[in-house]
Each structure stands twice: as C-alpha cells, then as structure tokens.
Design a protein around this motif. Sequence first.
Motif, short mmCIF file in Angstrom:
data_model
loop_
_atom_site.label_atom_id
_atom_site.label_comp_id
_atom_site.label_asym_id
_atom_site.label_seq_id
_atom_site.Cartn_x
_atom_site.Cartn_y
_atom_site.Cartn_z
N THR A 30 13.91 -14.58 6.80
CA THR A 30 13.63 -13.50 5.87
C THR A 30 14.70 -12.42 5.95
O THR A 30 14.82 -11.61 5.04
CB THR A 30 12.25 -12.89 6.14
N ALA A 31 15.49 -12.39 7.03
CA ALA A 31 16.54 -11.39 7.15
C ALA A 31 17.62 -11.61 6.10
O ALA A 31 18.29 -10.66 5.69
CB ALA A 31 17.15 -11.44 8.55
N SER A 32 17.80 -12.86 5.65
CA SER A 32 18.81 -13.14 4.65
C SER A 32 18.28 -12.98 3.22
O SER A 32 18.97 -13.26 2.26
CB SER A 32 19.37 -14.55 4.85
N CYS A 33 17.06 -12.51 3.09
CA CYS A 33 16.43 -12.27 1.79
C CYS A 33 16.97 -10.97 1.18
O CYS A 33 17.05 -9.96 1.86
CB CYS A 33 14.92 -12.13 1.98
N THR A 34 17.33 -11.01 -0.08
CA THR A 34 17.76 -9.79 -0.74
C THR A 34 16.53 -8.98 -1.15
O THR A 34 15.41 -9.48 -1.13
CB THR A 34 18.60 -10.10 -1.99
N ALA A 35 16.74 -7.76 -1.56
CA ALA A 35 15.64 -6.90 -2.00
C ALA A 35 14.95 -7.49 -3.23
O ALA A 35 13.72 -7.45 -3.34
CB ALA A 35 16.15 -5.50 -2.29
N ALA A 36 15.71 -8.05 -4.15
CA ALA A 36 15.13 -8.65 -5.35
C ALA A 36 14.30 -9.88 -5.00
O ALA A 36 13.23 -10.10 -5.57
CB ALA A 36 16.22 -9.04 -6.34
N GLN A 37 14.78 -10.67 -4.06
CA GLN A 37 14.03 -11.85 -3.62
C GLN A 37 12.73 -11.42 -2.94
O GLN A 37 11.70 -12.04 -3.14
CB GLN A 37 14.86 -12.70 -2.66
N ASP A 38 12.82 -10.35 -2.16
CA ASP A 38 11.64 -9.86 -1.48
C ASP A 38 10.59 -9.37 -2.48
O ASP A 38 9.41 -9.64 -2.33
CB ASP A 38 12.02 -8.74 -0.51
N ARG A 39 11.03 -8.66 -3.51
CA ARG A 39 10.10 -8.20 -4.55
C ARG A 39 9.44 -9.37 -5.27
O ARG A 39 8.24 -9.37 -5.53
CB ARG A 39 10.82 -7.30 -5.56
N LEU A 40 10.23 -10.40 -5.58
CA LEU A 40 9.70 -11.58 -6.25
C LEU A 40 8.71 -12.32 -5.34
O LEU A 40 7.65 -12.77 -5.80
CB LEU A 40 10.83 -12.52 -6.68
N ALA A 41 9.04 -12.41 -4.06
CA ALA A 41 8.13 -13.06 -3.11
C ALA A 41 6.82 -12.29 -3.02
O ALA A 41 5.74 -12.90 -3.01
CB ALA A 41 8.78 -13.15 -1.74
N ARG B 72 1.32 -15.55 4.96
CA ARG B 72 1.93 -16.88 4.96
C ARG B 72 2.60 -17.16 3.62
O ARG B 72 3.69 -17.72 3.56
CB ARG B 72 0.88 -17.93 5.28
N LEU B 73 1.94 -16.76 2.54
CA LEU B 73 2.53 -16.93 1.21
C LEU B 73 3.81 -16.13 1.07
O LEU B 73 4.80 -16.61 0.51
CB LEU B 73 1.54 -16.47 0.13
N LEU B 74 3.78 -14.92 1.57
CA LEU B 74 4.95 -14.07 1.48
C LEU B 74 6.13 -14.71 2.21
O LEU B 74 7.25 -14.75 1.68
CB LEU B 74 4.62 -12.70 2.07
N GLU B 75 5.91 -15.23 3.39
CA GLU B 75 6.98 -15.88 4.14
C GLU B 75 7.50 -17.12 3.41
O GLU B 75 8.71 -17.36 3.36
CB GLU B 75 6.50 -16.25 5.54
N ARG B 76 6.60 -17.90 2.86
CA ARG B 76 7.03 -19.09 2.11
C ARG B 76 7.87 -18.72 0.90
O ARG B 76 8.87 -19.36 0.61
CB ARG B 76 5.83 -19.90 1.66
#
Length: 99
Positions: free
Chosen positions: A7-18, A84-88
Amino acid sequence: MPLEPTTASCTAAQDRLAHRRARAKLGWLLHASVYVCVNLGLAALAAWQGRHWAVFPALGWGIGLLAHGVAVALRGRGVGLYERLLERERAALVRQGRT
C-alpha cells in the motif's frame, strides 16, 4: 516471481478509488443485512396474521438489492470486511497502474 505490491506504493488517487470501492461493497452488505432483517420481521408478522402478503415487499425490495449488487460487482471483485476490501483494492490499483 514478482512481489505483491504494498500500500506504500499506492498513489493518493488509487487510495481514494480503493476507499470508494470498499465503501460501495460495505454499503451493499449493510443493505443486504437490513433487507434480511426487515423481511424476516415482515414474514413473521404475515405468518402471525395467517396471510402471505410479505412476499410482495420482499420481491420488490429484492429487485432493488439485486440492482445494487450488480452495480457494486461492476466496480470490483471480492466481498469482506472494510479493511480487507480496502487492502485488496489498493493492491489491485497498484498492479493495474491506475491513478
């Protein structure tokens, strides 16, 4: 064999979408839980009255629940607890390279 993305390599946009995808899935689970509880209560009330009217609200609401489920399923896969969903979802977004 490639390592799983973190999750550290997740961008802010990816995090919002997740977050959005996980909230949608959790929302459907809440909707389904309320559907079951309310319709069990209606079925008990109808049975106590000796009638069978509870099938009609169950069918009508069931169509709405199905449509909600289809909409959520089109956003992503998997069902589980929010974390768990958020991590996936974060991992999936990193793998896809989506921003």
